[in-house]
Write an enzyme that holds these catalytic residues in place. Structure first.
Site, PDB file in Angstrom:
ATOM      1  N   ALA A  44       0.875  -1.172   0.000  1.00 62.42           N
ATOM      2  CA  ALA A  44       0.000   0.000   0.000  1.00 62.42           C
ATOM      3  C   ALA A  44       0.914   1.224   0.000  1.00 62.42           C
ATOM      4  O   ALA A  44       2.072   1.138   0.427  1.00 62.42           O
ATOM      5  CB  ALA A  44      -0.877  -0.008   1.238  1.00 62.42           C
TER       6      ALA A  44
ATOM      7  N   GLY B 214       0.650  -4.991   0.905  1.00 58.73           N
ATOM      8  CA  GLY B 214      -0.554  -5.023   0.072  1.00 58.73           C
ATOM      9  C   GLY B 214      -0.309  -5.680  -1.282  1.00 58.73           C
ATOM     10  O   GLY B 214      -1.244  -6.199  -1.896  1.00 58.73           O
TER      11      GLY B 214
ATOM     12  N   GLU C 272      -0.565  -9.298  -0.625  1.00 54.44           N
ATOM     13  CA  GLU C 272      -1.995  -9.543  -0.396  1.00 54.44           C
ATOM     14  C   GLU C 272      -2.778  -9.537  -1.706  1.00 54.44           C
ATOM     15  O   GLU C 272      -3.691 -10.333  -1.904  1.00 54.44           O
ATOM     16  CB  GLU C 272      -2.539  -8.477   0.574  1.00 54.44           C
ATOM     17  CG  GLU C 272      -1.947  -8.614   1.966  1.00 54.44           C
ATOM     18  CD  GLU C 272      -2.333  -7.476   2.908  1.00 54.44           C
ATOM     19  OE1 GLU C 272      -2.047  -6.309   2.565  1.00 54.44           O
ATOM     20  OE2 GLU C 272      -2.919  -7.754   3.962  1.00 54.44           O
TER      21      GLU C 272
ATOM     22  N   GLU D  98       4.782  -5.169   6.990  1.00 56.96           N
ATOM     23  CA  GLU D  98       4.061  -4.091   7.683  1.00 56.96           C
ATOM     24  C   GLU D  98       4.605  -3.837   9.082  1.00 56.96           C
ATOM     25  O   GLU D  98       4.628  -2.713   9.578  1.00 56.96           O
ATOM     26  CB  GLU D  98       2.558  -4.423   7.783  1.00 56.96           C
ATOM     27  CG  GLU D  98       1.793  -4.323   6.481  1.00 56.96           C
ATOM     28  CD  GLU D  98       1.810  -5.606   5.664  1.00 56.96           C
ATOM     29  OE1 GLU D  98       2.598  -6.519   5.973  1.00 56.96           O
ATOM     30  OE2 GLU D  98       1.034  -5.686   4.695  1.00 56.96           O
TER      31      GLU D  98
END
Ligand code: CO8
Length: 260
Positions: A67, A112, A115, A135
């Site tokens: 992200a 992300g 993911e 993260e």
């Protein structure tokens, strides 16, 4: 919709979607997430005529490096939860898509990005691919379904280690652990994904659609885990550690976590 961050081409009934922010290692910013939602939820959702979708990243360095951390500092508990939930919902659209979605993972698939690859039905990794859920390095947890899907793919033991250490693994280890379907030379992920989709397109599309639905149903009992992830993600975005972690990344220094 006119897409800014997704480059979409079509060949032989296959939609190739390239996440196109190479300078930011294709990090998932708000605009890109919005475009993924429109693509999988509206534009491509209507396409009964396609064989499938391939997702890849621009350049050879990264599929998606996570992200977009540069958008994190504005988050608080409420907006953190909202962003996590919205991201999960977009990735559920991919996981539930009516045709096979293959991630062609060229380089980093982190946070992300890992993911996103895991929300796809299959993953082809290039030899230089690196997977991880880092993260924790910035004081947060995976928020787009990673705490659940990583366990589904590689089991709790290794998933817990990867999430807690933030370590990356290479393509060969990802193959051994069951995170990816194939490892191919750099530059060949998309062609391998095309071969796979062409093979699947010879089978009954209703059967394929129902394999997708049935495989997804196997994991439905994990829904509470997804909800838990949303709640916890929101809480963590209200902490000083989260601000410190994201700030340190942007300032290119080591974070100094206080545990508050
Ligand atoms: N966000 C924003 N920008 C990024 C990101 C990212 N995730 N990753 C890389 N970039 C940018 C860098 O800031 C840099 O930009 P600039 O040139 O303007 O400084 C550019 O991409 C190139 O990156 P580097 O110079 O760092 O390249 P290196 O080869 O030195 O390192 C790495 C490559 C190892 C991939 C490194 O960039 C890195 O560690 N990136 C961050 C990886 C990461 O921590 N990802 C997880 C992010 S958190 C997340 O994904 C949570 C998902 C759930 C969100 C839930 C809702 C909030």
């Amino acid at each position: 919709m006119a897409y800014q961050n997704l480059l979409i081409t079509e060949e032989d009934g296959i939609l190739l979607v390239t996440l196109n922010r190479e300078k930011a290692l294709n990090a998932l910013n708000g605009q890109t997430m919005k475009e993924l939602k429109t693509f999988f939820g509206e534009d491509a959702a209507k396409r009964e005529d396609i064989k499938g979708v391939i997702l890849t990243g621009a350049g050879e360095k990264a599929f998606v490096a996570g992200a977009d951390i540069k958008e994190f500092l504005a988050l608080d508990a409420g907006s953190g939860q909202k962003m996590s939930k919205q991201g999960q919902d977009i990735f559920f659209l991919i996981e539930g898509f009516h045709r096979p979605v293959v991630a062609a993972v060229n380089g980093f698939a982190l946070g992300g990005g890992c993911e996103l690859a895991m929300a796809c039905h299959m993953r082809i990794a290039s030899e230089n691919a690196r997977f991880g859920q880092p993260e924790v390095n910035i004081g947060i947890i995976p928020g787009y379904g990673g705490t659940q899907r990583l366990i589904q793919y590689i089991g709790k033991t290794k998933a817990t280690e990867l999430m807690m250490t933030g370590d990356m693994i290479g393509a060969k280890d990802a193959l051994t652990l069951g995170l990816v379907n194939y490892v191919v030379p750099v530059g060949e992920t998309v062609s391998k994904a095309k071969d796979l989709l062409a093979k699947i397109a010879e089978k009954g599309p209703i059967a394929i659609q129902n394999i997708i639905a049935s495989v997804n149903a196997y994991f439905q009992h994990d829904q509470d885990g997804f909800q838990k992830e949303v709640e916890v993600f929101g809480e963590i975005t209200a902490t000083g550690d989260f601000i410190e972690g994201a700030t340190a990344f942007i300032e290119k220094r080591k974070p100094n976590f206080s545990g508050k």
